[in-house]
Design a protein around this motif. Structure first.
Motif, PDB file in Angstrom:
ATOM      1  N   VAL A  26      49.096 -19.276  53.248  1.00 35.92           N
ATOM      2  CA  VAL A  26      49.694 -18.581  52.504  1.00 35.92           C
ATOM      3  C   VAL A  26      49.806 -17.360  52.825  1.00 35.92           C
ATOM      4  O   VAL A  26      48.993 -16.468  53.165  1.00 35.92           O
ATOM      5  N   PRO A  27      51.100 -16.614  52.820  1.00 37.61           N
ATOM      6  CA  PRO A  27      51.334 -15.430  53.261  1.00 37.61           C
ATOM      7  C   PRO A  27      51.097 -14.241  52.098  1.00 37.61           C
ATOM      8  O   PRO A  27      51.930 -14.542  50.976  1.00 37.61           O
ATOM      9  N   GLU A  28      50.903 -13.173  52.325  1.00 33.88           N
ATOM     10  CA  GLU A  28      50.603 -12.001  51.368  1.00 33.88           C
ATOM     11  C   GLU A  28      51.333 -10.846  51.667  1.00 33.88           C
ATOM     12  O   GLU A  28      50.948 -10.437  52.674  1.00 33.88           O
ATOM     13  N   ILE A  29      52.218 -10.373  50.651  1.00 36.75           N
ATOM     14  CA  ILE A  29      52.814  -9.047  51.250  1.00 36.75           C
ATOM     15  C   ILE A  29      52.194  -7.657  50.583  1.00 36.75           C
ATOM     16  O   ILE A  29      51.657  -7.869  49.602  1.00 36.75           O
ATOM     17  N   ILE A  30      51.601  -6.791  51.724  1.00 37.33           N
ATOM     18  CA  ILE A  30      50.665  -5.759  51.444  1.00 37.33           C
ATOM     19  C   ILE A  30      51.741  -4.504  51.342  1.00 37.33           C
ATOM     20  O   ILE A  30      52.730  -4.145  52.247  1.00 37.33           O
ATOM     21  N   ASP A  31      51.879  -3.545  50.317  1.00 32.96           N
ATOM     22  CA  ASP A  31      52.483  -2.636  50.345  1.00 32.96           C
ATOM     23  C   ASP A  31      51.832  -1.309  50.894  1.00 32.96           C
ATOM     24  O   ASP A  31      50.719  -1.218  50.686  1.00 32.96           O
ATOM     25  N   LEU A  32      52.604  -0.478  51.677  1.00 30.96           N
ATOM     26  CA  LEU A  32      52.154   0.443  52.268  1.00 30.96           C
ATOM     27  C   LEU A  32      52.350   1.801  51.312  1.00 30.96           C
ATOM     28  O   LEU A  32      53.120   1.941  50.450  1.00 30.96           O
ATOM     29  N   PRO A  33      51.439   2.787  51.520  1.00 28.80           N
ATOM     30  CA  PRO A  33      51.530   3.982  50.649  1.00 28.80           C
ATOM     31  C   PRO A  33      53.046   4.866  50.922  1.00 28.80           C
ATOM     32  O   PRO A  33      53.672   4.338  52.156  1.00 28.80           O
ATOM     33  N   ASN A  34      53.401   5.496  50.270  1.00 25.19           N
ATOM     34  CA  ASN A  34      54.659   6.394  50.274  1.00 25.19           C
ATOM     35  C   ASN A  34      54.637   7.343  51.490  1.00 25.19           C
ATOM     36  O   ASN A  34      55.806   7.731  51.966  1.00 25.19           O
ATOM     37  N   LEU A  35      53.372   7.591  52.148  1.00 29.46           N
ATOM     38  CA  LEU A  35      53.477   8.114  53.510  1.00 29.46           C
ATOM     39  C   LEU A  35      54.198   7.492  54.555  1.00 29.46           C
ATOM     40  O   LEU A  35      54.630   8.108  55.441  1.00 29.46           O
ATOM     41  N   VAL A  36      54.188   6.232  54.495  1.00 27.85           N
ATOM     42  CA  VAL A  36      54.933   5.396  55.374  1.00 27.85           C
ATOM     43  C   VAL A  36      56.304   5.319  54.986  1.00 27.85           C
ATOM     44  O   VAL A  36      56.527   4.730  54.054  1.00 27.85           O
ATOM     45  N   GLU A  37      57.325   5.962  55.835  1.00 28.79           N
ATOM     46  CA  GLU A  37      58.932   5.621  55.443  1.00 28.79           C
ATOM     47  C   GLU A  37      59.224   4.918  56.460  1.00 28.79           C
ATOM     48  O   GLU A  37      60.371   4.405  56.113  1.00 28.79           O
ATOM     49  N   TYR A  38      58.686   4.686  57.748  1.00 31.65           N
ATOM     50  CA  TYR A  38      59.772   4.024  58.592  1.00 31.65           C
ATOM     51  C   TYR A  38      58.287   3.254  59.661  1.00 31.65           C
ATOM     52  O   TYR A  38      57.589   4.152  60.097  1.00 31.65           O
ATOM     53  N   ILE A  39      58.334   1.960  59.764  1.00 34.58           N
ATOM     54  CA  ILE A  39      57.659   1.454  60.928  1.00 34.58           C
ATOM     55  C   ILE A  39      58.076   1.413  62.122  1.00 34.58           C
ATOM     56  O   ILE A  39      58.907   0.846  62.381  1.00 34.58           O
ATOM     57  N   ASN A  40      57.560   2.259  63.246  1.00 32.67           N
ATOM     58  CA  ASN A  40      57.969   1.965  64.471  1.00 32.67           C
ATOM     59  C   ASN A  40      56.939   1.639  65.323  1.00 32.67           C
ATOM     60  O   ASN A  40      57.215   0.760  66.276  1.00 32.67           O
ATOM     61  N   ASN A  41      55.485   1.610  65.080  1.00 27.47           N
ATOM     62  CA  ASN A  41      54.349   0.945  65.710  1.00 27.47           C
ATOM     63  C   ASN A  41      53.574   0.473  64.665  1.00 27.47           C
ATOM     64  O   ASN A  41      53.308   1.303  63.707  1.00 27.47           O
ATOM     65  N   PHE A  42      53.080  -0.725  64.892  1.00 32.45           N
ATOM     66  CA  PHE A  42      51.970  -1.389  64.174  1.00 32.45           C
ATOM     67  C   PHE A  42      51.132  -2.163  65.043  1.00 32.45           C
ATOM     68  O   PHE A  42      51.534  -3.001  65.690  1.00 32.45           O
ATOM     69  N   GLU A  43      49.806  -1.628  64.968  1.00 32.39           N
ATOM     70  CA  GLU A  43      48.749  -2.190  66.089  1.00 32.39           C
ATOM     71  C   GLU A  43      47.537  -2.436  65.273  1.00 32.39           C
ATOM     72  O   GLU A  43      47.042  -1.575  64.559  1.00 32.39           O
ATOM     73  N   LEU A  44      47.071  -3.689  65.726  1.00 29.29           N
ATOM     74  CA  LEU A  44      45.523  -4.044  65.173  1.00 29.29           C
ATOM     75  C   LEU A  44      44.850  -3.635  66.028  1.00 29.29           C
ATOM     76  O   LEU A  44      44.931  -4.241  67.322  1.00 29.29           O
ATOM     77  N   SER A  45      43.420  -3.120  66.082  1.00 33.74           N
ATOM     78  CA  SER A  45      42.495  -2.944  66.901  1.00 33.74           C
ATOM     79  C   SER A  45      41.893  -4.443  67.482  1.00 33.74           C
ATOM     80  O   SER A  45      41.905  -5.238  66.727  1.00 33.74           O
ATOM     81  N   ARG A  46      41.430  -4.143  68.601  1.00 33.81           N
ATOM     82  CA  ARG A  46      40.803  -5.550  69.392  1.00 33.81           C
ATOM     83  C   ARG A  46      39.603  -6.133  68.519  1.00 33.81           C
ATOM     84  O   ARG A  46      39.507  -7.264  68.665  1.00 33.81           O
ATOM     85  N   ASP A  47      38.955  -5.245  67.934  1.00 33.48           N
ATOM     86  CA  ASP A  47      37.877  -5.722  66.850  1.00 33.48           C
ATOM     87  C   ASP A  47      38.168  -6.158  65.514  1.00 33.48           C
ATOM     88  O   ASP A  47      37.483  -6.604  64.628  1.00 33.48           O
ATOM     89  N   GLY A  48      39.603  -5.955  65.162  1.00 29.45           N
ATOM     90  CA  GLY A  48      40.082  -6.228  63.872  1.00 29.45           C
ATOM     91  C   GLY A  48      39.698  -5.377  62.888  1.00 29.45           C
ATOM     92  O   GLY A  48      39.704  -5.845  61.668  1.00 29.45           O
ATOM     93  N   LYS A  49      39.212  -4.119  62.889  1.00 26.95           N
ATOM     94  CA  LYS A  49      38.775  -3.261  61.826  1.00 26.95           C
ATOM     95  C   LYS A  49      39.857  -2.366  61.489  1.00 26.95           C
ATOM     96  O   LYS A  49      39.718  -1.883  60.329  1.00 26.95           O
ATOM     97  N   TYR A  50      40.801  -1.666  62.479  1.00 26.95           N
ATOM     98  CA  TYR A  50      41.527  -0.851  62.123  1.00 26.95           C
ATOM     99  C   TYR A  50      42.971  -1.269  62.291  1.00 26.95           C
ATOM    100  O   TYR A  50      43.340  -2.320  63.185  1.00 26.95           O
ATOM    101  N   ILE A  51      43.933  -0.711  61.511  1.00 28.19           N
ATOM    102  CA  ILE A  51      45.419  -0.826  61.849  1.00 28.19           C
ATOM    103  C   ILE A  51      45.965   0.671  61.928  1.00 28.19           C
ATOM    104  O   ILE A  51      45.675   1.701  61.174  1.00 28.19           O
ATOM    105  N   ALA A  52      46.729   0.724  62.976  1.00 29.00           N
ATOM    106  CA  ALA A  52      47.300   1.884  63.372  1.00 29.00           C
ATOM    107  C   ALA A  52      48.805   1.860  62.975  1.00 29.00           C
ATOM    108  O   ALA A  52      49.360   0.998  63.872  1.00 29.00           O
ATOM    109  N   ILE A  53      49.589   2.643  62.353  1.00 26.37           N
ATOM    110  CA  ILE A  53      50.983   2.683  62.006  1.00 26.37           C
ATOM    111  C   ILE A  53      51.671   3.883  62.244  1.00 26.37           C
ATOM    112  O   ILE A  53      51.003   4.965  61.909  1.00 26.37           O
ATOM    113  N   CYS A  54      52.421   3.821  62.929  1.00 30.87           N
ATOM    114  CA  CYS A  54      53.292   5.197  63.346  1.00 30.87           C
ATOM    115  C   CYS A  54      54.863   4.920  62.960  1.00 30.87           C
ATOM    116  O   CYS A  54      55.374   4.036  63.366  1.00 30.87           O
TER     117      CYS A  54
END
Length: 458
Positions: free
Chosen positions: A232-260
């Protein structure tokens, strides 16, 4: 007057009763002092079973000791007395947990085999990176991973291997994501789903392999959280602070998501609660980000080659330096072992730094440990394999623009890519967890799959 002819209580009966009282008192005292809840017979039986399973034998026998014991009755008597004391102690107290010898498991037997058999890679050998020979790589092209689908789009951007199963996730420009079972003989489709109006650029499995994060670069304030168990895919909305996704990275331990968004700010989210944790302000616009092997640091690569190293425990930058010779920054990545940091520029240059040297040095212009200048166009793909023995470099500007670098000699493997075969423009590259496979996505709807024969496992 009747007489009582019942037998009088004899000495034997009195002695038996006293022994029973003594035994019961000893049992109570033993349970009170040593918390013994099992019967002695059960302990002895379990101990005998353990010894029979282990088939314990002395590591070596000294003939001189045996001869001296046979000729000297005093030594023989001392040995027998020591054995009696040992048996009495084990009977009363049992064998301590630290002194018990556990039978070997299948994993331990496998490790012994890996340490002794030359054509298999042991864990120690994989970590040191000395098993792979330079110049020529044992590589063979096998059936395309998406041979049964071919609907992910003309451009295949994502080629992500599952961390535990022989499964890969392929995504492309049409918005279709496919889960495919791979092998040397035949690759099969497991499941596909479509995210309409999306161009799948990023796909990451969680360390457990039960979920995946899927994202699209561009003016999207959403990402997909896919449950592999429920499909089942689930679509997650990001806050309005994010206007454009240029980088999306998941940490190797699976705890953090970094978005630029391609500007001078990185947003750190919790991968589980999906809440915004911190906003990191950079000095320049960011073109690429990556986590360290322990997920304790974040590396940000600026437009003009400035590298900022962040400590995620305090969310403060502790080191900044300028990537030598960089005019236009492109990509940054760290090795799984944590010893190397690689940067790729728009001029086709790849600089490799030692993380230990970066921590010790304070200069703003450190010298790279090694420079790879085999390509002359923008670096669009940069990836280490799991054992840090291979570094893959690709560029989607020219056809077949790819190089595989041997580490630690930093020599280019001469037999990839082959000159007689045009594999098109390469968009994405990845290695399986044990480096048995390498996957490349191109602009011809193909998810190219290669078997690296040096590595025996998936």
């Amino acid at each position: 007057m009747k007489r009582n002819w019942s037998k009088p209580r004899g000495k034997a009966q009195i002695k038996k009763t006293r022994n029973n009282d003594v035994d019961s008192e000893e049992a109570k005292l033993s349970e009170l002092l040593f918390h013994k809840s099992k019967n002695m017979s059960e302990k002895l039986k379990s101990q005998d079973d353990l010894n029979s399973e282990l088939d314990l034998k002395p590591a070596w026998v000294d003939d001189d000791d045996l001869n001296q014991m046979a000729s000297n009755p005093m030594l023989k008597g001392k040995a027998e007395y020591a054995d009696k004391l040992k048996q009495k102690f084990q009977t009363m107290m049992g064998t301590p947990s630290w002194a018990k010898i556990k039978p070997k498991t299948a994993d331990e037997d496998t490790d012994n085999i890996l340490n002794r058999v030359g054509h298999l890679e042991s864990k120690k050998r994989m970590q040191t990176g000395t098993g792979l020979k330079p110049k020529v790589l044992e590589i063979r092209s096998v059936q395309d991973a998406n041979v049964e689908t071919k609907n992910e789009g003309p451009n295949i951007y994502c080629f992500e291997f599952h961390p535990k199963l022989s499964v890969t996730m392929v995504g492309g420009s049409s918005g279709v994501v496919s889960l495919l079972s791979i092998s040397v003989q035949q690759n099969k489709k497991l499941h596909s789903f479509e995210l309409k109006n999306w161009e799948i650029n990023i796909a990451r499995f969680t360390p457990s392999g039960t979920h995946a994060f899927i994202a699209s670069t561009g003016p999207y304030r959403q990402y997909c959280y896919y449950d592999l168990v429920k499909a089942v895919p689930e679509i997650i909305d990001l806050p309005n602070l994010v206007e454009y996704i240029n980088n999306f990275e998941l940490s190797r331990d699976g705890k953090y998501i970094a978005i630029c968004g391609g500007f001078d700010e990185v947003l750190i989210f919790s991968a589980t609660s999906r809440e915004l944790i911190r906003r990191l302000k950079n000095n320049s616009n960011i073109v690429s980000i990556c986590f360290s092997h322990t997920s304790e640091q974040l590396y940000c690569y600026g437009t003009y080659g400035e590298v900022t190293m962040w400590d995620l425990s305090t969310f403060r930058s502790y080191r900044k330096f300028y990537d030598q010779g960089c005019v236009n920054g492109s990509l940054i990545t760290s090795s799984p072992c944590g010893r190397l940091l690689a940067t790729g520029s728009g001029e086709g240059i790849v600089n490799i730094y030692q993380t230990s040297a970066l921590k010790e040095s304070t200069t703003y212009n450190p010298e790279p440990f090694h420079v790879v200048s085999s390509l002359c166009t923008k670096i669009t793909g940069l990836q280490f394999n799991a054992s840090t023995e291979i570094m893959a470099i690709i560029s989607n500007v020219l056809p077949s623009a790819a190089k595989l670098v041997h580490i630690p000699s930093y020599k280019i493997f001469q037999n990839f890519p082959t000159q007689e075969r045009d594999i098109g423009l390469l968009n994405g590259i990845g290695f399986s967890p044990n480096s048995g496979y390498m996957g490349v996505g191109n602009d011809k709807q193909r998810a190219l799959l290669y078997r690296l024969k040096h590595y025996k496992n998936y």
